[in-house]
Write a protein that holds these residues in place. Structure first.
Motif, short mmCIF file in Angstrom:
data_model
loop_
_atom_site.label_atom_id
_atom_site.label_comp_id
_atom_site.label_asym_id
_atom_site.label_seq_id
_atom_site.Cartn_x
_atom_site.Cartn_y
_atom_site.Cartn_z
N ILE A 297 -9.52 18.83 10.43
CA ILE A 297 -9.19 18.28 9.11
C ILE A 297 -9.67 19.23 8.02
O ILE A 297 -8.92 19.55 7.09
CB ILE A 297 -9.83 16.88 8.92
N GLN A 298 -10.89 19.70 8.12
CA GLN A 298 -11.42 20.60 7.10
C GLN A 298 -10.64 21.91 7.04
O GLN A 298 -10.39 22.45 5.96
CB GLN A 298 -12.91 20.87 7.36
N LYS A 299 -10.25 22.42 8.20
CA LYS A 299 -9.45 23.66 8.23
C LYS A 299 -8.12 23.45 7.53
O LYS A 299 -7.65 24.30 6.75
CB LYS A 299 -9.22 24.11 9.68
N PHE A 300 -7.47 22.30 7.77
CA PHE A 300 -6.19 21.99 7.14
C PHE A 300 -6.34 21.83 5.63
O PHE A 300 -5.55 22.35 4.85
CB PHE A 300 -5.61 20.72 7.75
N LEU A 301 -7.36 21.10 5.22
CA LEU A 301 -7.54 20.81 3.79
C LEU A 301 -7.95 22.04 2.99
O LEU A 301 -7.64 22.15 1.81
CB LEU A 301 -8.59 19.71 3.60
N GLU B 60 0.83 -1.21 0.00
CA GLU B 60 0.00 0.00 0.00
C GLU B 60 0.86 1.26 0.00
O GLU B 60 1.97 1.28 0.53
CB GLU B 60 -0.86 -0.03 1.26
N ILE B 61 0.34 2.33 -0.63
CA ILE B 61 0.92 3.66 -0.45
C ILE B 61 0.08 4.35 0.62
O ILE B 61 -1.09 4.67 0.39
CB ILE B 61 0.92 4.49 -1.75
N PHE B 62 0.67 4.55 1.78
CA PHE B 62 -0.04 5.06 2.95
C PHE B 62 0.57 6.40 3.34
O PHE B 62 1.77 6.48 3.60
CB PHE B 62 0.08 4.06 4.10
N VAL B 63 -0.22 7.45 3.36
CA VAL B 63 0.27 8.79 3.69
C VAL B 63 -0.18 9.19 5.09
O VAL B 63 -1.36 9.05 5.43
CB VAL B 63 -0.22 9.83 2.67
N ILE B 64 0.77 9.64 5.89
CA ILE B 64 0.48 10.21 7.21
C ILE B 64 0.56 11.72 7.06
O ILE B 64 1.62 12.28 6.80
CB ILE B 64 1.48 9.71 8.26
N MET B 65 -0.58 12.37 7.18
CA MET B 65 -0.68 13.79 6.88
C MET B 65 -1.16 14.56 8.10
O MET B 65 -1.90 14.03 8.93
CB MET B 65 -1.68 13.98 5.72
N GLY B 66 -0.72 15.80 8.18
CA GLY B 66 -1.17 16.66 9.28
C GLY B 66 -0.31 17.89 9.36
O GLY B 66 0.71 18.02 8.67
N PRO B 67 -0.69 18.83 10.22
CA PRO B 67 0.07 20.08 10.35
C PRO B 67 1.45 19.86 10.94
O PRO B 67 1.73 18.81 11.52
CB PRO B 67 -0.79 20.94 11.27
N SER B 68 2.32 20.85 10.79
CA SER B 68 3.65 20.78 11.38
C SER B 68 3.53 20.65 12.90
O SER B 68 2.65 21.26 13.51
CB SER B 68 4.45 22.06 11.06
N GLY B 69 4.41 19.82 13.48
CA GLY B 69 4.40 19.63 14.92
C GLY B 69 3.34 18.67 15.43
O GLY B 69 3.11 18.57 16.63
N HIS C 267 2.96 17.09 4.72
CA HIS C 267 1.85 18.03 4.87
C HIS C 267 1.46 18.61 3.51
O HIS C 267 0.69 19.56 3.42
CB HIS C 267 2.18 19.15 5.88
N ASP C 268 1.99 17.98 2.43
CA ASP C 268 1.69 18.38 1.05
C ASP C 268 0.35 17.76 0.65
O ASP C 268 0.25 16.56 0.38
CB ASP C 268 2.82 17.89 0.15
N ARG C 269 -0.69 18.57 0.60
CA ARG C 269 -2.02 18.05 0.29
C ARG C 269 -2.10 17.46 -1.11
O ARG C 269 -2.73 16.42 -1.32
CB ARG C 269 -3.07 19.17 0.45
N ASP C 270 -1.47 18.12 -2.08
CA ASP C 270 -1.51 17.62 -3.45
C ASP C 270 -0.86 16.25 -3.56
O ASP C 270 -1.37 15.35 -4.22
CB ASP C 270 -0.81 18.59 -4.41
N ARG D 271 -4.48 5.09 0.99
CA ARG D 271 -5.19 5.54 2.19
C ARG D 271 -4.35 6.60 2.89
O ARG D 271 -3.14 6.68 2.70
CB ARG D 271 -5.46 4.37 3.15
N ILE D 272 -5.03 7.41 3.71
CA ILE D 272 -4.41 8.52 4.43
C ILE D 272 -4.79 8.42 5.90
O ILE D 272 -5.94 8.13 6.23
CB ILE D 272 -4.88 9.87 3.87
N ALA D 273 -3.81 8.67 6.78
CA ALA D 273 -4.10 8.88 8.21
C ALA D 273 -3.85 10.35 8.50
O ALA D 273 -2.78 10.87 8.16
CB ALA D 273 -3.21 8.00 9.08
N PHE D 274 -4.82 11.01 9.10
CA PHE D 274 -4.65 12.42 9.46
C PHE D 274 -4.33 12.49 10.95
O PHE D 274 -5.09 12.00 11.78
CB PHE D 274 -5.91 13.23 9.15
N ILE D 275 -3.19 13.10 11.26
CA ILE D 275 -2.73 13.19 12.64
C ILE D 275 -2.65 14.65 13.07
O ILE D 275 -2.25 15.52 12.30
CB ILE D 275 -1.35 12.49 12.79
#
Length: 252
Positions: free
Chosen positions: A241-245, A40-49, A204-207, A215-219
Motif C-alpha cells: 500500500i505504501q509503495k503504491f501511494l 456511501e462513496i466507496f472506492v476500490i483502489m489498487g494497481p493494474s491487474g 487507480h487514481d490516487r487523487d 471509505r477505500i478498499a485497497f486490493i
C-alpha cells in the motif's frame, strides 16, 4: 412510501462474501469480503491487474463467481428479483457512447428502446439529467464533437436516467487531463449529495480516491489488504500500500 422509493432515497447496501474467481486456471479474486453502506462513496483502489474491474463486474452481475456471493440489500445479485427490486447502473471506462447517436439519443436510449415513456417525456428527462451533469443544451451534439471529460459526463447522465440506487464507475478518470478528472470527481460527489445514491468506484487514481471516498478498499493480487477511511488507508503500514501511494516519477 414503497420500498423502492425509500431505497432510492438512501441507496442500497452491497455485501461481498467469500468471492473467488478464476480464468483459465489463474485465480483472479481470492476470497474477497467487503461491505458497502447505503449512500456511501466507496472506492476500490489498487494497481493494474489487481482484480478491481473483475470485482466490479461481479457486483453488477456481469460475471458469476466460482464461489461466494454478492448481496444487494441482502438479496443475491444473481437472483432474478434483484433487478426487479433495485436499479443498478454502470458508467464504463470508455463511456460506451454510440457514435451514430446524438448526446440526447444516447442519454435517452434505455427509455426509448424499451418504450417506457413517450418521446416528449423522454426529451424532458434527458434535458434534466444533462443539466444535472453540467451539459445543458448539448442534446444535438455527436460524441465525436465532445472532449473526454464531456463524454464521461454524458455517460453519467445516461446512468441517471434509470434513477439508480447504485452506480458503479469503472476508472472514471482514465484518459482525462487533471482538470477534467477533478470535474468528474466533483460530479460524483455532487450526485451522491443530491440523490443519495450508493457509489462504487474502481480506480487507480490516487487523487480521485482520496478526494471523494468515504471509505477505500485497497486490493492487490486478488486480495483486499485494507479497508478504511482515506486517512486510515494512508496510515496503513502494509508495504504494498505504501509503495503504491508514494510512487512518484523521478528523473535520475
Amino acid at each position: 412510501m414503497n420500498n423502492s422509493a425509500n431505497s432510492a432515497k438512501h441507496g442500497v447496501s452491497v455485501k461481498v462474501q467469500g468471492l473467488h474467481k478464476s480464468f483459465n486456471g489463474q485465480e483472479i479474486l481470492k476470497g474477497l469480503d467487503l461491505e458497502v453502506r447505503p449512500g456511501e462513496i466507496f472506492v476500490i483502489m489498487g494497481p493494474s491487474g489487481s482484480g478491481k474491474s473483475v470485482l466490479l463486474k461481479h457486483v453488477i452481475g456481469l460475471e458469476e463467481p466460482d464461489a461466494g456471493e454478492i448481496l444487494i440489500n441482502g438479496e443475491p445479485i444473481l437472483s432474478p428479483e434483484v433487478m426487479e427490486h433495485h436499479r443498478l447502473a454502470m458508467v464504463f471506462q470508455s463511456g460506451a457512447l454510440l457514435n451514430s447517436l446524438t448526446v440526447g439519443e444516447n442519454v435517452g436510449l434505455y427509455l426509448s428502446e424499451h418504450r417506457l415513456k413517450p418521446p416528449r417525456e423522454i426529451a424532458r428527462i434527458v434535458a434534466e439529467k444533462l443539466e444535472v451533469v453540467g451539459l445543458k443544451g448539448q442534446e444535438d451534439r455527436l460524441p465525436s464533437e465532445l472532449s473526454g471529460g464531456m463524454k464521461k459526463r454524458v455517460a453519467i447522465a445516461r446512468a441517471l436516467v434509470i434513477e439508480p440506487e447504485l452506480i458503479l464507475y469503472d476508472e472514471p478518470t482514465s484518459e482525462l487531463d487533471p482538470l477534467s478528472a477533478v470535474v468528474i470527481g466533483e460530479e460524483i460527489v455532487n450526485l451522491n449529495r443530491q440523490i443519495h445514491v450508493t457509489s462504487i468506484i474502481v480506480s487507480h487514481d490516487r487523487d480521485l480516491a482520496f478526494g471523494v471516498a468515504d471509505r477505500i478498499a485497497f486490493i492487490s493480487e486478488g486480495k483486499i489488504l485494507a479497508v478504511g477511511t482515506p486517512d486510515e488507508v494512508k496510515r496503513n503500514s502494509e508495504p504494498i500500500i505504501q509503495k503504491f501511494l508514494n510512487a512518484d516519477f523521478k528523473l535520475r
